[in-house]
Design a protein around this motif. Structure first.
Motif, short mmCIF file in Angstrom:
data_model
loop_
_atom_site.label_atom_id
_atom_site.label_comp_id
_atom_site.label_asym_id
_atom_site.label_seq_id
_atom_site.Cartn_x
_atom_site.Cartn_y
_atom_site.Cartn_z
N GLU A 1 10.61 -2.14 44.89
CA GLU A 1 10.49 -1.26 43.71
C GLU A 1 11.45 -1.76 42.63
OE1 GLU A 1 8.25 0.86 44.22
OE2 GLU A 1 8.37 1.70 46.24
N MET A 2 11.12 -1.46 41.37
CA MET A 2 12.00 -1.84 40.25
C MET A 2 12.37 -0.61 39.44
SD MET A 2 10.33 -5.17 38.46
CE MET A 2 11.65 -6.14 37.76
N LEU A 3 13.61 -0.58 38.98
CA LEU A 3 14.00 0.45 38.03
C LEU A 3 14.15 -0.23 36.67
CD1 LEU A 3 14.78 3.35 37.47
CD2 LEU A 3 17.14 2.80 38.07
N LEU A 4 13.30 0.20 35.74
CA LEU A 4 13.23 -0.46 34.44
C LEU A 4 13.83 0.41 33.34
CD1 LEU A 4 9.47 -1.51 34.60
CD2 LEU A 4 11.44 -3.01 35.00
N PHE A 5 14.48 -0.23 32.38
CA PHE A 5 14.99 0.47 31.21
C PHE A 5 14.32 -0.13 29.97
CE2 PHE A 5 17.83 2.29 28.14
CZ PHE A 5 18.46 3.36 28.78
N ALA B 1 9.57 -9.29 27.74
CA ALA B 1 8.40 -8.41 27.67
C ALA B 1 8.79 -6.98 27.29
CB ALA B 1 7.66 -8.43 29.01
N GLY B 2 10.12 -6.74 27.15
CA GLY B 2 10.55 -5.42 26.68
C GLY B 2 11.18 -4.53 27.74
N PHE B 3 11.57 -5.13 28.89
CA PHE B 3 12.10 -4.30 29.97
C PHE B 3 13.41 -4.87 30.52
CE2 PHE B 3 7.53 -4.38 29.84
CZ PHE B 3 7.19 -3.03 29.84
N VAL B 4 14.42 -4.02 30.59
CA VAL B 4 15.66 -4.43 31.24
C VAL B 4 15.58 -3.95 32.69
CG1 VAL B 4 18.18 -4.09 31.26
CG2 VAL B 4 16.95 -4.19 29.07
N GLY B 5 15.66 -4.88 33.61
CA GLY B 5 15.61 -4.49 35.03
C GLY B 5 17.00 -4.02 35.45
N LEU B 6 17.09 -2.77 35.89
CA LEU B 6 18.41 -2.22 36.27
C LEU B 6 18.71 -2.41 37.75
CD1 LEU B 6 18.61 1.22 34.41
CD2 LEU B 6 19.70 -0.94 33.77
#
Ligand code: GTR
Length: 326
Positions: A237-241, A136-141
């Motif tokens: 919570e998620m940190l997305l790149f 979907a276009g998101f790298v989960g960090l």
């Protein structure tokens, strides 16, 4: 070496120099957060930025735009997808409708304790769920803590499911969050966090649900004083790149960023535990009443939520594996 080969070699050399000059260029990674500057999620991303700056010899920096300066969570998710913004720290609930696997850790009463949550998020199960948004276009960090969410109301406390019947309760903008509220016979009103205070104050809604730090930092306790410990979900919570930006980065830079993100997790957890406690003291001082609830009565009505939202074999398998973690 023939003249032609010499020419090729020289050109390749120049290209190499240009390329390394390109990678040596300063890179500022902008990150969005709706929470204020002193909130654990913001501080954790800043910490991650320090590590990145140090390890890249000052070449890569992180700038956090806190307090919703770049808009709501949905706005920043959109910008990250387009590649206009490098990172966003959001609730995983904001991703529910975008990549369905992220619904799993929000399922009601799935985690039995903070230790259970941490064990799962730190394992290959956590990694699998974190990676699920790449297409979907998101790298989960990284996963960050968000404690347990409980319901809070303005006019009367919620002690069991019947107390909540018919109430208008604000939820995050996710179909799963809506369904949890509908399961208890209340009316769900999805809206961004920034609108909750006024909606409670004017009576547009009767209640909302969140952890202590958000209940406190948004001043919701001033207008909804009954905090009922339903602890119905532990949505992390998620940190997305941005995948678009990620794909353009050299492997070495990706590693610096990924490692720093993972290392910021322990720091965040420490801050989170402190903040939960501080927020509880602040809301109590401000007149909030913490109410015990009949949790079993809430848990008992949640089966339809699982039936409707755990829709694939992968999700069913994740739920089973999470329940098996002791
Ligand atoms: C908080 C979370 C935010 C936001 C908020 C909400 O706990 O940290 O990212 O999603 O809940 O209820 O909108």
């Amino acid at each position: 070496m023939s003249y032609l080969n010499l020419k090729r070699a020289v050109l390749a050399g120049i290209a190499g120099i240009l390329l390394s000059a390109g990678t040596a260029q300063a890179l500022e990674l902008r990150s969005a957060d709706i929470h204020p500057d002193d909130y654990p999620t913001v501080l954790a991303v800043k910490k991650m930025g320090e590590l990145i700056q140090e390890r890249s010899g000052g070449r890569i920096t992180v700038k956090v735009f806190s307090g919703g300066a770049l808009g709501s969570e949905n706005d920043s998710i959109e910008q990250v997808k387009l590649g206009a913004l490098a990172m966003a720290r959001v609730s995983s609930a904001a991703m529910h409708n975008i990549c369905e696997v992220t619904r799993v850790p929000s399922l009601p009463f799935l985690f039995t304790s903070t230790e259970h949550l941490h064990k799962v998020l730190d394992s290959d199960i956590g990694d699998q769920m974190l990676r699920s948004c790449e297409q979907a276009g998101f790298v989960g960090l990284a996963w960050y803590d968000s404690g347990a969410r409980s319901m809070y109301s303005r006019d009367k406390p919620i002690r069991n499911v019947s107390d909540a019947k018919g109430m208008k309760i604000r939820v995050q903008q996710s179909d799963l969050s809506v369904a949890m509220i509908e399961a208890i016979g209340a009316n769900a009103t999805p809206m961004p966090l920034g609108e909750v205070y006024t909606s409670l104050k004017t009576g547009l809604i009767d209640a909302a649900e969140n952890n202590y730090p958000s209940y406190e930092s948004g001043h919701h306790y001033e207008v909804a004083k009954y905090y009922s410990k339903t602890e119905h979900t532990m949505t992390p919570e998620m940190l997305l790149f941005s995948k678009r930006q990620w794909d353009k980065l050299p492997e070495a830079d990706r590693k610096i960023i990924q490692d720093a993100a993972r290392e910021s997790v322990a720091y965040m957890r420490k801050l989170w535990a402190e903040r939960e406690n501080n927020s509880l003291q602040i809301v109590l001082k401000g007149g909030a009443e913490v109410v015990e609830t009949d949790k079993a009565s809430f848990q008992a009505v949640m089966k339809p939520v699982y039936d409707r939202f755990v829709t694939t074999d992968e999700m069913r398998d994740l739920v089973k594996r999470i329940q098996a973690v002791k």
